[in-house]
Motif scaffolding. Structure first.
Motif, PDB file in Angstrom:
ATOM      1  N   SER A   1       3.787   1.535 -12.963  1.00  0.00           N
ATOM      2  CA  SER A   1       2.804   2.411 -13.589  1.00  0.00           C
ATOM      3  C   SER A   1       2.320   3.441 -12.572  1.00  0.00           C
ATOM      4  O   SER A   1       2.355   3.212 -11.370  1.00  0.00           O
ATOM      5  CB  SER A   1       1.618   1.594 -14.095  1.00  0.00           C
ATOM      6  N   HIS A   2       1.877   4.588 -13.093  1.00  0.00           N
ATOM      7  CA  HIS A   2       1.237   5.570 -12.223  1.00  0.00           C
ATOM      8  C   HIS A   2      -0.250   5.278 -12.147  1.00  0.00           C
ATOM      9  O   HIS A   2      -0.837   4.722 -13.052  1.00  0.00           O
ATOM     10  CB  HIS A   2       1.455   6.985 -12.762  1.00  0.00           C
ATOM     11  N   GLY A   3      -0.874   5.691 -11.071  1.00  0.00           N
ATOM     12  CA  GLY A   3      -2.250   5.385 -10.689  1.00  0.00           C
ATOM     13  C   GLY A   3      -3.257   5.360 -11.823  1.00  0.00           C
ATOM     14  O   GLY A   3      -3.273   6.236 -12.678  1.00  0.00           O
TER      15      GLY A   3
ATOM     16  N   VAL B   1       0.854  -1.186   0.000  1.00  0.00           N
ATOM     17  CA  VAL B   1       0.000   0.000   0.000  1.00  0.00           C
ATOM     18  C   VAL B   1       0.892   1.238   0.000  1.00  0.00           C
ATOM     19  O   VAL B   1       2.062   1.183   0.407  1.00  0.00           O
ATOM     20  CB  VAL B   1      -0.943   0.059   1.228  1.00  0.00           C
ATOM     21  N   LYS B   2       0.327   2.342  -0.462  1.00  0.00           N
ATOM     22  CA  LYS B   2       1.105   3.582  -0.515  1.00  0.00           C
ATOM     23  C   LYS B   2       0.495   4.634   0.395  1.00  0.00           C
ATOM     24  O   LYS B   2      -0.709   4.877   0.366  1.00  0.00           O
ATOM     25  CB  LYS B   2       1.188   4.104  -1.953  1.00  0.00           C
ATOM     26  N   LEU B   3       1.376   5.257   1.173  1.00  0.00           N
ATOM     27  CA  LEU B   3       0.984   6.321   2.096  1.00  0.00           C
ATOM     28  C   LEU B   3       1.073   7.660   1.376  1.00  0.00           C
ATOM     29  O   LEU B   3       2.084   7.952   0.715  1.00  0.00           O
ATOM     30  CB  LEU B   3       1.922   6.316   3.306  1.00  0.00           C
TER      31      LEU B   3
ATOM     32  N   ALA C   1       5.699   5.384  -0.162  1.00  0.00           N
ATOM     33  CA  ALA C   1       5.348   6.720   0.313  1.00  0.00           C
ATOM     34  C   ALA C   1       5.455   7.723  -0.826  1.00  0.00           C
ATOM     35  O   ALA C   1       6.430   7.727  -1.573  1.00  0.00           O
ATOM     36  CB  ALA C   1       6.268   7.130   1.457  1.00  0.00           C
ATOM     37  N   ASP C   2       4.442   8.591  -0.932  1.00  0.00           N
ATOM     38  CA  ASP C   2       4.360   9.559  -2.032  1.00  0.00           C
ATOM     39  C   ASP C   2       4.122  10.948  -1.448  1.00  0.00           C
ATOM     40  O   ASP C   2       3.100  11.191  -0.799  1.00  0.00           O
ATOM     41  CB  ASP C   2       3.200   9.171  -2.958  1.00  0.00           C
ATOM     42  N   ALA C   3       5.062  11.871  -1.694  1.00  0.00           N
ATOM     43  CA  ALA C   3       4.938  13.231  -1.160  1.00  0.00           C
ATOM     44  C   ALA C   3       4.178  14.164  -2.101  1.00  0.00           C
ATOM     45  O   ALA C   3       3.970  15.337  -1.764  1.00  0.00           O
ATOM     46  CB  ALA C   3       6.316  13.809  -0.853  1.00  0.00           C
ATOM     47  N   ASN C   4       3.806  13.685  -3.271  1.00  0.00           N
ATOM     48  CA  ASN C   4       2.973  14.479  -4.194  1.00  0.00           C
ATOM     49  C   ASN C   4       3.525  15.882  -4.455  1.00  0.00           C
ATOM     50  O   ASN C   4       2.774  16.859  -4.540  1.00  0.00           O
ATOM     51  CB  ASN C   4       1.539  14.571  -3.673  1.00  0.00           C
ATOM     52  N   CYS C   5       4.844  15.979  -4.556  1.00  0.00           N
ATOM     53  CA  CYS C   5       5.533  17.243  -4.878  1.00  0.00           C
ATOM     54  C   CYS C   5       5.324  18.319  -3.810  1.00  0.00           C
ATOM     55  O   CYS C   5       5.392  19.511  -4.123  1.00  0.00           O
ATOM     56  CB  CYS C   5       5.089  17.772  -6.244  1.00  0.00           C
TER      57      CYS C   5
ATOM     58  N   GLY D   1       7.941  10.109 -12.115  1.00  0.00           N
ATOM     59  CA  GLY D   1       7.615   9.891 -13.519  1.00  0.00           C
ATOM     60  C   GLY D   1       6.218  10.316 -13.923  1.00  0.00           C
ATOM     61  O   GLY D   1       5.976  10.577 -15.095  1.00  0.00           O
ATOM     62  N   GLU D   2       5.288  10.401 -12.985  1.00  0.00           N
ATOM     63  CA  GLU D   2       3.898  10.675 -13.381  1.00  0.00           C
ATOM     64  C   GLU D   2       3.726  12.078 -13.947  1.00  0.00           C
ATOM     65  O   GLU D   2       2.746  12.352 -14.629  1.00  0.00           O
ATOM     66  CB  GLU D   2       2.961  10.464 -12.196  1.00  0.00           C
ATOM     67  N   ASN D   3       4.656  12.987 -13.651  1.00  0.00           N
ATOM     68  CA  ASN D   3       4.569  14.354 -14.168  1.00  0.00           C
ATOM     69  C   ASN D   3       5.455  14.578 -15.383  1.00  0.00           C
ATOM     70  O   ASN D   3       5.757  15.730 -15.726  1.00  0.00           O
ATOM     71  CB  ASN D   3       4.971  15.348 -13.072  1.00  0.00           C
TER      72      ASN D   3
ATOM     73  N   LEU E   1      10.499   6.671  -1.630  1.00  0.00           N
ATOM     74  CA  LEU E   1       9.899   7.996  -1.456  1.00  0.00           C
ATOM     75  C   LEU E   1       9.662   8.557  -2.848  1.00  0.00           C
ATOM     76  O   LEU E   1      10.595   8.738  -3.624  1.00  0.00           O
ATOM     77  CB  LEU E   1      10.820   8.922  -0.658  1.00  0.00           C
ATOM     78  N   GLU E   2       8.391   8.849  -3.123  1.00  0.00           N
ATOM     79  CA  GLU E   2       7.981   9.269  -4.467  1.00  0.00           C
ATOM     80  C   GLU E   2       7.760  10.779  -4.505  1.00  0.00           C
ATOM     81  O   GLU E   2       7.128  11.346  -3.606  1.00  0.00           O
ATOM     82  CB  GLU E   2       6.695   8.525  -4.819  1.00  0.00           C
ATOM     83  N   GLU E   3       8.263  11.402  -5.541  1.00  0.00           N
ATOM     84  CA  GLU E   3       8.044  12.808  -5.864  1.00  0.00           C
ATOM     85  C   GLU E   3       8.030  13.748  -4.657  1.00  0.00           C
ATOM     86  O   GLU E   3       7.012  14.374  -4.366  1.00  0.00           O
ATOM     87  CB  GLU E   3       6.734  12.966  -6.633  1.00  0.00           C
ATOM     88  N   PRO E   4       9.158  13.871  -3.974  1.00  0.00           N
ATOM     89  CA  PRO E   4       9.197  14.924  -2.955  1.00  0.00           C
ATOM     90  C   PRO E   4       9.020  16.298  -3.584  1.00  0.00           C
ATOM     91  O   PRO E   4       8.462  17.203  -2.945  1.00  0.00           O
ATOM     92  CB  PRO E   4      10.585  14.754  -2.328  1.00  0.00           C
TER      93      PRO E   4
END
Ligand SMILES: [Mg+2]
Length: 363
Positions: A282-284, A148-150, A178-182, A232-234, A204-207
């Motif tokens: 893959s991204h969501g 799971v991703k936080l 974990a994803d910081a969503n920029c 990568g999603e952006n 850690l994804e997209e700080p």
């Protein structure tokens, strides 16, 4: 075979959903996901006014030539609107190819390499109370997810509380991402790394947004002994992914099929990542079409790691609007559909019964 018509279906079955349907002269049609959350009508207009008139009469099997035509034929390139539109066309053309040949997409891309483990994306967990987030994660694990991703990016204290609550709830055997969503600064990364290490986070994804090169370099120097960075999603096109790889900060590559340029471009991006020795996730995937295409793609490439699922049991873009529904295998992996093309049908009557309601951008 020729393309004789194309139409854009704009709807809102709970969330806004934009579908491209391309029709051919022998009766085969293809579906592509054109949903750009928060900017749905921009893509619909770009397709209707600028792209679709250009592909009438073309051979739908020429995915490579049509991709280059749509991308290089325009002076203004890249960006979310343009690339989502090109991706929708590309996805629909691959759907047509598969249907015409009677083969599922993953077989056209090279055949299945291995089962792909799925994780439940962090959007469903959100910024609720830590106990509620942990409860939701437990429900996802009970539903079959082994990862799971936080969602990070709240206040640091709340991020820390949720991280600890999740690991406590999940135990040691479920992967935590974990994803910081920029939404982080370099100092936020510095503060969170020991917490994420303690929680055994997998990445850690997209700080930060991908263009903050100096921030990424610093974060990588801090994070490298502790955990990988992911992004990568952006990003759009192989050119932006090559730049990401050249920067050397990221260890996990996350293209979104509907942003990077579709199936055709995502395969090229996977090859770039493979040459750098990096895995692809893959991204969501919030719609049934993107979900299906992403699973086909990951099943076929040799360096897939994780598939990001939305983690929701009641997402109408994947359930009521599209069929068949996916289910996870007992080991938490997801298999590509076996129907021809994407293997997904969209219920157009259902979409017409749920017209667009333009709400605020949710992401
Ligand atoms: Mg993300």
């Amino acid at each position: 075979m020729k393309i004789i018509d194309a139409k854009v279906l704009v709807s809102c079955p709970g969330r806004n959903f934009v579908t491209l349907k391309i029709l051919t002269d022998d009766g085969v049609f293809g579906l592509g996901d054109a949903t750009l959350n928060g900017r749905e009508l921009a893509v619909a207009s770009y397709l209707t006014d600028h792209v679709l008139p250009c592909i009438l009469g073309r051979d739908p099997f020429q995915t490579e030539d049509l991709w280059q035509y749509l991308y290089r034929g325009a002076y203004w390139r890249r960006g979310p609107v343009t690339m989502t539109a090109i991706a929708a066309v590309d996805m629909a053309l691959w759907d047509i190819k598969g249907k015409a040949l009677g083969q599922p997409l993953y077989r056209l891309l090279g055949g299945a390499s291995r089962p792909v483990p799925a994780y439940a994306g962090g959007f469903a967990l959100g910024y609720a109370e830590p106990a509620a987030v942990a409860e939701e994660a437990a429900r996802q694990v009970a539903g079959g997810y082994r990862a799971v991703k936080l969602r990070l990016g709240d206040t640091l204290n709340r991020d820390i509380e949720r991280s600890r609550a999740l690991r406590s709830e999940l135990g040691p055997d479920v992967a935590l991402l974990a994803d910081a969503n920029c939404r982080y600064s370099v100092d936020d990364v510095r503060a969170m790394l020991p917490v994420l290490a303690e929680a055994g986070a997998g990445w850690l994804e997209e700080p930060f947004p991908p263009y903050q090169d100096r921030s990424w370099r610093t974060a990588a120097s801090l994070a490298r002994p502790v955990l990988p960075l992911a992004a990568g999603e952006n990003l759009y096109t192989r050119y932006e992914f090559q730049r990401l790889l050249d920067g050397g900060a990221v260890s996990v590559v996350q293209p979104d099929l509907s942003r990077c340029g579709g199936v055709t471009e995502a395969v090229r991006i996977a090859a770039l990542a493979s040459a750098a020795g990096l895995p692809v996730c893959s991204h969501g995937c919030h719609t049934g079409l993107n979900f299906a295409a992403s699973v086909h793609y990951l099943a076929a490439i040799e360096n897939a790691w994780y598939f990001e699922a939305d983690g929701s049991t009641d997402n109408p873009l994947r359930t009521a609007a599209c069929s068949p529904a996916y289910s996870l295998a007992a080991d938490g992996t997801v298999l590509p559909l076996e129907g021809p093309g994407l293997g997904v049908e969209v219920d157009e009557d259902y979409l017409r019964a749920h017209p667009l309601t333009q709400g605020p951008a949710w992401h």
